[in-house]
Write an enzyme that holds these catalytic residues in place. Structure first.
Site, PDB file in Angstrom:
ATOM      1  N   LYS A  52     -17.876  -7.370   9.103  1.00  0.00           N
ATOM      2  CA  LYS A  52     -16.536  -7.921   8.901  1.00  0.00           C
ATOM      3  C   LYS A  52     -15.730  -7.901  10.199  1.00  0.00           C
ATOM      4  CE  LYS A  52     -13.342  -7.428   5.092  1.00  0.00           C
ATOM      5  NZ  LYS A  52     -12.908  -6.600   3.954  1.00  0.00           N
ATOM      6  N   SER A 106      -2.314  -7.714   3.201  1.00  0.00           N
ATOM      7  CA  SER A 106      -2.649  -7.598   4.623  1.00  0.00           C
ATOM      8  C   SER A 106      -2.930  -8.983   5.202  1.00  0.00           C
ATOM      9  CB  SER A 106      -3.876  -6.697   4.812  1.00  0.00           C
ATOM     10  OG  SER A 106      -3.589  -5.389   4.404  1.00  0.00           O
ATOM     11  N   ARG A 122      -1.654  -6.214  -8.218  1.00  0.00           N
ATOM     12  CA  ARG A 122      -0.526  -7.125  -7.996  1.00  0.00           C
ATOM     13  C   ARG A 122      -0.482  -8.237  -9.010  1.00  0.00           C
ATOM     14  NH1 ARG A 122      -2.555  -7.949  -1.963  1.00  0.00           N
ATOM     15  NH2 ARG A 122      -4.408  -7.477  -3.169  1.00  0.00           N
ATOM     16  N   HIS A 127       0.851  -1.202   0.000  1.00  0.00           N
ATOM     17  CA  HIS A 127       0.000   0.000   0.000  1.00  0.00           C
ATOM     18  C   HIS A 127       0.888   1.254   0.000  1.00  0.00           C
ATOM     19  CE1 HIS A 127      -2.940  -2.670   2.466  1.00  0.00           C
ATOM     20  NE2 HIS A 127      -3.482  -2.533   1.277  1.00  0.00           N
TER      21      HIS A 127
HETATM   22  P1  ADP Z   1      -9.578  -4.570   0.693  1.00  0.00           P
HETATM   23  O1  ADP Z   1      -9.942  -4.489   2.100  1.00  0.00           O
HETATM   24  O2  ADP Z   1     -10.493  -3.835  -0.244  1.00  0.00           O
HETATM   25  O3  ADP Z   1      -9.177  -5.954   0.240  1.00  0.00           O
HETATM   26  P2  ADP Z   1      -6.824  -3.939   0.751  1.00  0.00           P
HETATM   27  O4  ADP Z   1      -6.356  -3.177   1.910  1.00  0.00           O
HETATM   28  O5  ADP Z   1      -6.470  -5.377   0.673  1.00  0.00           O
HETATM   29  O6  ADP Z   1      -8.340  -3.670   0.612  1.00  0.00           O
HETATM   30  O7  ADP Z   1      -6.304  -3.286  -0.614  1.00  0.00           O
HETATM   31  C1  ADP Z   1      -6.545  -1.951  -0.953  1.00  0.00           C
HETATM   32  C2  ADP Z   1      -5.845  -1.663  -2.264  1.00  0.00           C
HETATM   33  O8  ADP Z   1      -4.451  -1.855  -2.107  1.00  0.00           O
HETATM   34  C3  ADP Z   1      -6.256  -2.577  -3.416  1.00  0.00           C
HETATM   35  O9  ADP Z   1      -6.292  -1.816  -4.607  1.00  0.00           O
HETATM   36  C4  ADP Z   1      -5.147  -3.571  -3.502  1.00  0.00           C
HETATM   37  O10 ADP Z   1      -4.990  -4.096  -4.819  1.00  0.00           O
HETATM   38  C5  ADP Z   1      -3.968  -2.685  -3.137  1.00  0.00           C
HETATM   39  N1  ADP Z   1      -2.841  -3.459  -2.667  1.00  0.00           N
HETATM   40  C6  ADP Z   1      -2.818  -4.337  -1.657  1.00  0.00           C
HETATM   41  N2  ADP Z   1      -1.597  -4.900  -1.530  1.00  0.00           N
HETATM   42  C7  ADP Z   1      -0.823  -4.351  -2.502  1.00  0.00           C
HETATM   43  C8  ADP Z   1       0.532  -4.534  -2.936  1.00  0.00           C
HETATM   44  N3  ADP Z   1       1.333  -5.424  -2.349  1.00  0.00           N
HETATM   45  N4  ADP Z   1       0.978  -3.790  -3.964  1.00  0.00           N
HETATM   46  C9  ADP Z   1       0.160  -2.919  -4.593  1.00  0.00           C
HETATM   47  N5  ADP Z   1      -1.128  -2.722  -4.252  1.00  0.00           N
HETATM   48  C10 ADP Z   1      -1.621  -3.422  -3.233  1.00  0.00           C
END
Ligand code: ADP
Length: 155
Positions: free
Chosen positions: A42, A129, A91, A18
């Site tokens: 959730k 995450s 990703r 992120h």
């Molecule tokens: P959600 O709760 O919607 O799953 P996330 O926190 O997992 O949200 O992800 C939010 C955004 O961050 C998404 O667009 C996801 O693709 C992006 N993201 C998560 N991990 C990575 C990463 N390692 N590299 C680039 N973008 C990422």
């Protein structure tokens, strides 16, 4: 009109993945709002307060970055604060398929809202995450997957 981008997500917790896309996007926007969407159905590992304070710590020296929380549809939140851009990371092909659907849906609900995608750097394509939570719950060190400032974070 300032160019405002919203980065929506759960950030449970924020990861180096992120962090990387947000840092790379900063030059494009006047303000970047990291917005934690809350869903009462959730279950999260970290409380909303903890997730917010982690993000605030990581971006303490970035005046363009703000944090917020919202309930309900992301498009409605963006409208309410005058944001015209959504920032998302990709990703993998799996992310692409998912993000395309959401982006097209959001655009049909709110045609003035554009989603801007950043392809993650190869060294972060395995970072999520979910993986960070698994590592922490297994009592191992997730520092390498966390943004600067959060090294040593445990549950
Ligand atoms: P959600 O709760 O919607 O799953 P996330 O926190 O997992 O949200 O992800 C939010 C955004 O961050 C998404 O667009 C996801 O693709 C992006 N993201 C998560 N991990 C990575 C990463 N390692 N590299 C680039 N973008 C990422």
């Amino acid at each position: 009109m300032p160019h405002i981008a919203v980065v929506p997500g759960s950030f449970d917790p924020i990861t180096i993945g992120h962090y990387d896309i947000i840092k790379r996007a900063l030059p494009l926007f006047d303000e970047v709002i990291i917005a934690i969407g809350t869903n009462s159905q959730k279950k999260y590992l970290f409380s909303l307060e903890d997730r917010l304070s982690m993000i605030e710590k990581v971006f303490a020296d970035e005046p363009k970055v703000k944090t917020d929380t919202y309930k309900g549809l992301t498009v409605n939140y963006c409208k309410s604060i005058g944001a015209k851009y959504l920032l998302r990371g990709i990703r993998s092909v799996g992310d692409f398929e998912y993000e395309r659907t959401i982006s097209q849906l959001n655009n049909s609900l709110s045609p003035e809202l554009e989603t801007v995608f950043f392809i993650c750097q190869p060294q972060y394509s395995h970072v999520s995450s979910t993986i960070v939570r698994e590592i922490m719950l297994g009592k191992a060190d997730a520092s390498k997957l966390l943004p600067p400032g959060l090294e040593g974070l445990t549950v």
